[in-house]
Motif scaffolding. Structure first.
Motif, PDB file in Angstrom:
ATOM      1  N   HIS A 192       5.802 -44.070  36.141  1.00  0.00           N
ATOM      2  CA  HIS A 192       4.415 -44.516  36.068  1.00  0.00           C
ATOM      3  C   HIS A 192       3.825 -44.851  37.438  1.00  0.00           C
ATOM      4  O   HIS A 192       2.804 -45.535  37.515  1.00  0.00           O
ATOM      5  CB  HIS A 192       4.309 -45.726  35.129  1.00  0.00           C
ATOM      6  CG  HIS A 192       4.624 -45.374  33.710  1.00  0.00           C
ATOM      7  ND1 HIS A 192       3.792 -44.621  32.915  1.00  0.00           N
ATOM      8  CD2 HIS A 192       5.725 -45.628  32.952  1.00  0.00           C
ATOM      9  CE1 HIS A 192       4.342 -44.446  31.725  1.00  0.00           C
ATOM     10  NE2 HIS A 192       5.510 -45.035  31.712  1.00  0.00           N
ATOM     11  N   ARG A 209      -4.474 -47.251  40.551  1.00  0.00           N
ATOM     12  CA  ARG A 209      -3.477 -47.297  39.476  1.00  0.00           C
ATOM     13  C   ARG A 209      -3.405 -45.911  38.841  1.00  0.00           C
ATOM     14  O   ARG A 209      -4.416 -45.271  38.598  1.00  0.00           O
ATOM     15  CB  ARG A 209      -3.840 -48.363  38.422  1.00  0.00           C
ATOM     16  CG  ARG A 209      -2.813 -48.572  37.298  1.00  0.00           C
ATOM     17  CD  ARG A 209      -1.615 -49.398  37.763  1.00  0.00           C
ATOM     18  NE  ARG A 209      -0.734 -48.665  38.645  1.00  0.00           N
ATOM     19  CZ  ARG A 209       0.210 -47.789  38.221  1.00  0.00           C
ATOM     20  NH1 ARG A 209       0.386 -47.600  36.962  1.00  0.00           N
ATOM     21  NH2 ARG A 209       0.965 -47.132  39.087  1.00  0.00           N
ATOM     22  N   GLN A 210      -2.205 -45.483  38.561  1.00  0.00           N
ATOM     23  CA  GLN A 210      -1.999 -44.156  37.989  1.00  0.00           C
ATOM     24  C   GLN A 210      -2.499 -44.098  36.550  1.00  0.00           C
ATOM     25  O   GLN A 210      -2.205 -44.977  35.751  1.00  0.00           O
ATOM     26  CB  GLN A 210      -0.510 -43.817  38.021  1.00  0.00           C
ATOM     27  CG  GLN A 210      -0.138 -42.486  37.380  1.00  0.00           C
ATOM     28  CD  GLN A 210       1.332 -42.163  37.596  1.00  0.00           C
ATOM     29  OE1 GLN A 210       1.774 -41.968  38.725  1.00  0.00           O
ATOM     30  NE2 GLN A 210       2.099 -42.101  36.520  1.00  0.00           N
ATOM     31  N   VAL A 211      -3.260 -43.040  36.275  1.00  0.00           N
ATOM     32  CA  VAL A 211      -3.659 -42.747  34.895  1.00  0.00           C
ATOM     33  C   VAL A 211      -3.061 -41.396  34.542  1.00  0.00           C
ATOM     34  O   VAL A 211      -3.185 -40.433  35.302  1.00  0.00           O
ATOM     35  CB  VAL A 211      -5.194 -42.712  34.740  1.00  0.00           C
ATOM     36  CG1 VAL A 211      -5.578 -42.352  33.301  1.00  0.00           C
ATOM     37  CG2 VAL A 211      -5.806 -44.055  35.120  1.00  0.00           C
ATOM     38  N   ASP A 269      -4.793 -41.103  40.355  1.00  0.00           N
ATOM     39  CA  ASP A 269      -4.905 -42.532  40.642  1.00  0.00           C
ATOM     40  C   ASP A 269      -6.373 -42.940  40.577  1.00  0.00           C
ATOM     41  O   ASP A 269      -7.258 -42.170  40.982  1.00  0.00           O
ATOM     42  CB  ASP A 269      -4.368 -42.856  42.043  1.00  0.00           C
ATOM     43  CG  ASP A 269      -2.855 -42.811  42.091  1.00  0.00           C
ATOM     44  OD1 ASP A 269      -2.229 -42.808  41.007  1.00  0.00           O
ATOM     45  OD2 ASP A 269      -2.302 -42.755  43.205  1.00  0.00           O
ATOM     46  N   SER A 319      -2.103 -45.530  30.786  1.00  0.00           N
ATOM     47  CA  SER A 319      -1.915 -46.211  32.061  1.00  0.00           C
ATOM     48  C   SER A 319      -1.130 -47.501  31.820  1.00  0.00           C
ATOM     49  O   SER A 319      -1.248 -48.128  30.759  1.00  0.00           O
ATOM     50  CB  SER A 319      -3.265 -46.521  32.718  1.00  0.00           C
ATOM     51  OG  SER A 319      -3.064 -46.939  34.053  1.00  0.00           O
TER      52      SER A 319
END
Lengths: 297, 261
Positions: free
Chosen positions: A126, A226-228, A246, A267
């Motif tokens: 993640h 933040r990674q999606v 991101d 996420s």
């Protein structure tokens, strides 16, 4: 050219990661409505699923596991009723046309990572490598890592009139509102933020257009960098692809949603828990919808 | 990153992952048994992953990536057409039925077992083998008129199960133990608990339906199936009593502690 090479290298690295290192603990948790098309007067049935890459077990209605659940449309906010063991977990009446939002939040669950490597695999999958350093800095153990986690799920469906043609005007009106959603025209109720602790917010009607811009919120504020993850299952081939982006400084990320099929956005974020009975707390947001082929719309 | 670059990276990073599907996570899902009584017969409608029952993999908490003989058998069974799977079930049936203990809760254990039989089985088409298939088995047991409570237990390798007795059978009032989960914002997330007990049946209010989650291999609380005269407590014809959430689904969280559910 250098940038292109770097991008290709990253793509290759991620391909390898996905093919050989899908971790056991990377279970998405999502809402999957069934029995489309969804028509007014009929019963919405939606599964709660837990798995990977769209392959997942259905889970029952579970009053101890569900903290918040219901169906939101332009004029209604319905609570979810059920009995432990009901399959599918969501069975709710459809009362009007237009975009609807199913919502589900779970109570706290606990997970034990027996070895640090299990935890690290989850982090890598993640894009949470920074947590590994914080884990060391906090002098946390290499074994018996306890994680508390919560799920925050949303799913969009487009409900139509059972009489063809009856809902065209209502739909187009709402779609127009949704797509434009200027300060003068509030977005459809289904698109409004729902104050989930971690929330994927669609800024436009996901059924419209070829691109969907999402904003990721943590505790009501945009969450940057933040990674999606987007999982897309093609309508015809059933092939599943995983796409990573991101969020930018404003918590925004835009995805190509032109192709028909099922979409699952996911996420995860990791927090230091206030509760000392766990080492980490994770929040999981998911958002799903199905996009029909143009000829079927 | 410009939008063009972002789109380009999106295209590059879109990777086929469909080949990674497997049988993992199937053991998470509990079976559901809807239990009812009609006269001298107790019927159990068992919605279950039949392949998991026959391969006896239901109770495992093994890591998803662990390859076991059960997993291989599961895969083979999952690919069978309904008729072929039913044949496998018939061959396995005596083992299955001997692994299920439906007992008269009012007599000593040695003589309490109620013999079960399989009445019908309904198996869906093969469909997507990456997903679990839900079959329905209708089991039946003859009960004497004076039996007023039964318990359920099955072998741990059949996994977890949710028992749901039909509330107060043959009675107009049908409290089905419905819970409403609202849309109010949860400001302080509540914790799943395994100590919650629904004592409504014992508190003098209307009897609730019996609903109980059982971890693998555990015995249920007594499910009251007593035939009571209509002049009995609350005018109940068949009284169903239980601590409906004694173990609670929170127990699933404990059981799944090494799996993310």
């Amino acid at each position: 050219m250098i940038a292109l090479k770097r991008l290709l290298n990253e793509a290759c690295a991620l391909l390898v990661l996905s093919a050989f290192a899908i971790p056991a603990v990377a279970h998405e948790y999502w809402l999957q409505p069934t029995d489309m098309p969804w028509l007014v007067g009929e019963q919405l049935r939606a599964d709660v699923r837990n798995g990977e890459n769209f392959v997942g077990d259905t889970l029952p209605f579970d009053p101890d596991a569900f903290a918040r659940a219901g169906l939101i449309s332009e004029n209604h906010r319905l609570a979810l009723n059920g009995r432990l063991g009901d399959y599918p977990a969501f069975q709710m009446p459809l009362q009007e046309t237009g975009l609807h939002l199913l919502l589900l939040e779970t109570t706290r669950r606990e997970l034990l990572h027996e070895q640090y490597s299990d935890f690290e695999t989850f982090l890598n999958y993640h894009g949470l490598q920074g947590i590994a350093e914080r884990h060391r800095n906090r002098d946390l153990p290499d074994q018996g890592i306890v994680e508390h986690y919560y799920r925050y799920c949303k799913s969009f469906i487009d409900v139509r009139s059972p009489t063809p043609g009856k809902d065209q005007s209502a739909q187009s009106t709402q779609s127009t509102q949704s797509a434009q959603s200027t300060p003068d025209t509030p977005p459809a109720a289904a698109l409004a933020p729902q104050m989930q602790r971690l929330e994927l917010i669609a800024l436009t009607d996901p059924m419209q257009g070829n691109t969907l811009q999402l904003q990721l919120h943590l505790e009501g504020a945009p969450l940057a960098n933040r990674q999606v993850e987007l999982f897309h299952r093609d309508s015809e081939s059933a092939a599943v692809t995983r796409t990573l982006l991101d969020t930018d400084a404003n918590g925004l990320a835009s995805f190509d949603t032109a192709a028909p099929g099922q979409y699952l956005f996911n996420s995860v974020t990791v927090l230091e828990p206030a509760d000392t009975s766990a080492h980490w707390e994770t929040l999981w947001a998911s958002l799903t919808f199905h996009k029909s082929a143009p000829s079927l719309q | 990153m410009s939008s063009a670059t972002r789109l380009f990276s999106l295209m590059l990073l879109a990777m086929p992952v469909s080949h990674m599907s497997g049988v993992q996570a199937h053991e998470l899902r509990p079976s559901v048994a809807d239990i009812s009584r009609s006269g001298q017969v107790v019927q159990i409608e068992l919605s279950t992953n039949l392949e998991a029952l026959i391969s006896e993999m239901g109770g495992g908490e093994h890591d998803d990536s662990t390859e076991t003989p059960q997993a291989e058998q599961y895969r083979q069974l999952r690919a069978l057409a309904p008729d072929a799977l039913e044949t496998e079930l018939r061959q396995y049936l005596s083992t299955l039925l001997s692994g299920i203990s439906l007992d008269d809760a009012t007599v000593s254990v040695a003589e309490s077992r109620l013999p079960l039989s399989l009445e019908t089985v309904s198996i869906p088409q093969v469909g997507d083998t990456g997903q679990a298939r839900d079959s329905v088995l209708l089991l039946q047991a003859a009960v004497a008129g004076d039996i007023n409570a039964v318990t359920w237990q099955w072998e741990a390798h059949y996994g977890s199960i949710i028992l749901r007795a039909q509330a107060v059978m043959n009675q107009a009032s049908r409290d089905t133990d419905v819970t409403s989960i609202g849309l109010d914002i949860v400001s302080s997330p509540k914790t799943s608990t395994n100590s919650k007990a629904d004592n409504t049946a014992d508190s003098g209010s209307a009897p609730s339906a019996f609903t109980q989650y059982l971890p693998p291999g555990k015995r249920s609380d007594p499910m009251g199936l007593a035939l009571v005269s209509s002049a009995g407590r609350g005018g109940v014809a068949y009284l169903v009593i239980g601590l409906s959430a004694l173990l609670g689904i929170g127990a699933i969280a404990l059981y799944r502690r090494r799996k993310r559910g």
